[in-house]
Design an enzyme around this catalytic site. Structure first.
Site, PDB file in Angstrom:
ATOM      1  N   TRP A 156       0.876  -1.172   0.000  1.00 13.59           N
ATOM      2  CA  TRP A 156       0.000   0.000   0.000  1.00 13.59           C
ATOM      3  C   TRP A 156       0.913   1.222   0.000  1.00 13.59           C
ATOM      4  O   TRP A 156       1.840   1.312   0.813  1.00 13.59           O
ATOM      5  CB  TRP A 156      -0.862  -0.031   1.266  1.00 13.59           C
ATOM      6  N   ASP A 165      -0.225  -4.330  10.007  1.00 15.94           N
ATOM      7  CA  ASP A 165      -1.254  -3.438   9.503  1.00 15.94           C
ATOM      8  C   ASP A 165      -2.478  -4.310   9.227  1.00 15.94           C
ATOM      9  O   ASP A 165      -2.456  -5.166   8.343  1.00 15.94           O
ATOM     10  CB  ASP A 165      -0.769  -2.763   8.209  1.00 15.94           C
ATOM     11  N   LYS A 211     -12.988  -0.437   6.679  1.00 18.57           N
ATOM     12  CA  LYS A 211     -13.574  -1.383   5.725  1.00 18.57           C
ATOM     13  C   LYS A 211     -14.588  -2.292   6.397  1.00 18.57           C
ATOM     14  O   LYS A 211     -15.677  -2.488   5.888  1.00 18.57           O
ATOM     15  CB  LYS A 211     -12.496  -2.268   5.097  1.00 18.57           C
TER      16      LYS A 211
HETATM   17  C1  LIG Z   1      -3.149  -1.875   3.742  1.00 22.10           C
HETATM   18  C2  LIG Z   1      -3.912  -0.696   4.227  1.00 22.10           C
HETATM   19  N1  LIG Z   1      -3.584  -0.157   5.409  1.00 22.10           N
HETATM   20  C3  LIG Z   1      -4.240   0.894   5.911  1.00 22.10           C
HETATM   21  C4  LIG Z   1      -5.288   1.480   5.218  1.00 22.10           C
HETATM   22  C5  LIG Z   1      -5.900   2.723   5.790  1.00 22.10           C
HETATM   23  O1  LIG Z   1      -7.092   2.588   6.410  1.00 22.10           O
HETATM   24  P1  LIG Z   1      -7.814   3.853   7.056  1.00 22.10           P
HETATM   25  O2  LIG Z   1      -8.746   4.381   6.024  1.00 22.10           O
HETATM   26  O3  LIG Z   1      -8.516   3.284   8.237  1.00 22.10           O
HETATM   27  O4  LIG Z   1      -6.782   4.855   7.444  1.00 22.10           O
HETATM   28  C6  LIG Z   1      -5.663   0.954   3.975  1.00 22.10           C
HETATM   29  C7  LIG Z   1      -6.733   1.592   3.212  1.00 22.10           C
HETATM   30  O5  LIG Z   1      -6.861   1.487   2.015  1.00 22.10           O
HETATM   31  C8  LIG Z   1      -4.966  -0.160   3.475  1.00 22.10           C
HETATM   32  O6  LIG Z   1      -5.281  -0.700   2.291  1.00 22.10           O
END
Ligand SMILES: Cc1ncc(COP(=O)(O)O)c(C=O)c1O
Ligand SMILES: *[C@@H]1O[C@H](CO)[C@@H](O)[C@H](O)[C@H]1NC(C)=O
Ligand SMILES: *[C@@H]1O[C@H](CO)[C@@H](O)[C@H](O)[C@H]1NC(C)=O
Length: 405
Positions: free
Chosen positions: A133, A215, A251
């Site tokens: 990501w 994560d 999500k």
């Molecule tokens: C791997 C990963 N980590 C963290 C996040 C971030 O999530 P948040 O919207 O809760 O900050 C995402 C969102 O797309 C993600 O894909």
């Protein structure tokens, strides 16, 4: 027209969706769930809890404590580590309510830069998977880390995990390096290590004294089961690791714009935990001072009320099952068409994303000739598929693969 990726989604929305709000959401949060009608979904359980909160006369809008809503920070269900976690019983686990999973990553990274491996520690290597990501890199750089490295993760020929390279890179990492791991539903490859493979990863990391920073952005969403999706995190804790785990509720609760996250800290004893949390309190104080309440209340009420908790698990499964169904249908349709190549990886991968294995020329053909939009890397968001467009997508992929090598 079907769009899977960030930038072409703009064109999609301009052409198909006239609602400005929908355009905004889909273009800025392309990693979001969509229903079979291509619409955002407010979880029924969330609607219900919102009503409960509105009617609750005891609630007010006073500031929350710096580390967050107490019921959220230690809600009864303990979904990341499991109800029975010995670490919880030994009182060496704590949570910090953060602004989304991103906020949890950032607070964790700031803490590590300040206090892990010596003060003002900018030199410790931080390893992220390649690919990963895109924000992982930025979060750690902005926290002051100067040595961001990658570990191998994806093997294109195999369309699967590059386990050998992954283990070798861990083996060669300097001791005490920080390793960012996706707890489940790896973004963007949709490929996770098996339990056996996680054991091998943990083995090397323990021997090399590497620090796991999980994560966890898709718990429950990947397999439909909270337990299964938390397996790796729980296994590492059972092996005696101290860990950080950035939990996102964006999500799995569909609460993207409420910014609900939790940084779980597992320390080796209660005293260390208290020290870490007191430093985190200082970081939060100068960052957002204290967190917002609405999303945290929604999550905490849901997790601490047994009927609502059950209902939520059902809602999560609804989302996971839709993605699983689209995966199964896409694979079956490609196999039915006799599309050259193997398509097993489509159902082996999990979560929102799939690395299709299509090459850049085939992707270009799909975009230009078929108006099926996906990333140049071949990554699709499975939520772009619906019962209405799946035949068209499968036929288009078939054409791309047979016409273009
Ligand atoms: C791997 C990963 N980590 C963290 C996040 C971030 O999530 P948040 O919207 O809760 O900050 C995402 C969102 O797309 C993600 O894909
Ligand atoms: C936040 O993390 C702490 C520590 O793991 C945990 O006790 C708490 O249940 C978590 N909160 C939520 C809402 O999951
Ligand atoms: C932290 O370390 C970096 C690089 O080593 C240095 O530039 C910076 O001034 C240091 N900051 C503090 C507060 O010591």
């Amino acid at each position: 027209m079907i769009f899977f990726a960030r930038f072409p989604a703009i064109a999609y929305c301009l052409l198909i969706i006239s609602n400005a709000q929908a355009i905004f959401k889909w273009t800025t949060h392309s990693a979001a769930y969509r229903t079979d009608d291509c619409q955002p979904w407010v979880l029924p359980v969330v609607k219900k809890v919102e009503k409960i909160i509105v009617e609750d006369q005891s609630l007010n809008h006073e500031y929350l404590p710096i580390l967050g809503l107490p019921e959220f920070r230690c809600s009864a269900s303990k979904i990341a580590l499991g109800e029975e976690s010995p670490a919880i019983k030994e009182k060496r686990v704590g949570g910090v309510q953060c602004l989304g999973g991103t906020g949890a990553l950032k607070v964790g990274a700031e803490y590590l830069r300040r206090w892990y491996n010596g003060n003002n520690n900018t030199g410790t290597p931080v390893y992220v998977s390649t690919p990963t990501w895109e924000n992982h890199n930025g979060v750690f750089v902005d926290a002051g880390f100067q040595d961001i490295r990658t570990y191998r993760y994806w093997e294109p020929e195999k369309r699967g995990l590059a386990l050998g390279g992954f283990l070798a890179d861990l083996e060669n990492a300097p001791e005490r390096s920080i390793i960012v791991l996706h707890a489940c539903a790896h973004n963007p490859t949709g490929t996770d290590p098996t339990q056996q493979e996680w054991m091998q990863i943990a083995d090397v990391m323990k021997r090399r004294s590497l620090f796991p920073f999980f994560d966890s952005a898709y718990q429950g969403f990947a397999s439909g089961s909270l337990e299964k999706d938390a397996w790796a995190v729980r296994y590492f804790v059972s092996q005696g690791f101290e860990i950080f785990c950035a939990q996102s509720f964006s999500k799995n609760f569909g609460l993207y714009n409420e910014r609900v996250g939790n940084l779980t800290v597992v320390a080796n004893d209660g005293e260390n935990l208290a020290r870490v949390l007191s430093q985190m309190e200082k970081i939060v104080r100068t960052t957002w001072s204290n967190p917002p309440s609405q999303g945290a209340r929604l999550v905490a009420v849901t997790l601490t009320t047994p009927e609502l908790f059950e209902e939520w698990k059902g809602n999560v499964k609804t989302m996971a099952d839709r993605v699983l169904l689209m995966r199964a249908q896409l694979k079956a349709k490609l196999q039915g068409l006799g599309t050259p190549g193997t398509w097993d990886h489509i159902t082996q991968q999990i979560g929102m994303f799939s690395f299709t294995g299509l090459n850049p020329k085939q992707v270009e053909f799909l975009i230009k000739e078929k108006h099926v939009y996906l990333m140049a890397s071949g990554r699709i968001n499975m939520c772009g598929l619906t019962s209405k467009n799946i035949d068209y997508v499968a036929e288009s992929i078939h054409e791309a693969v047979t016409k273009i090598q």
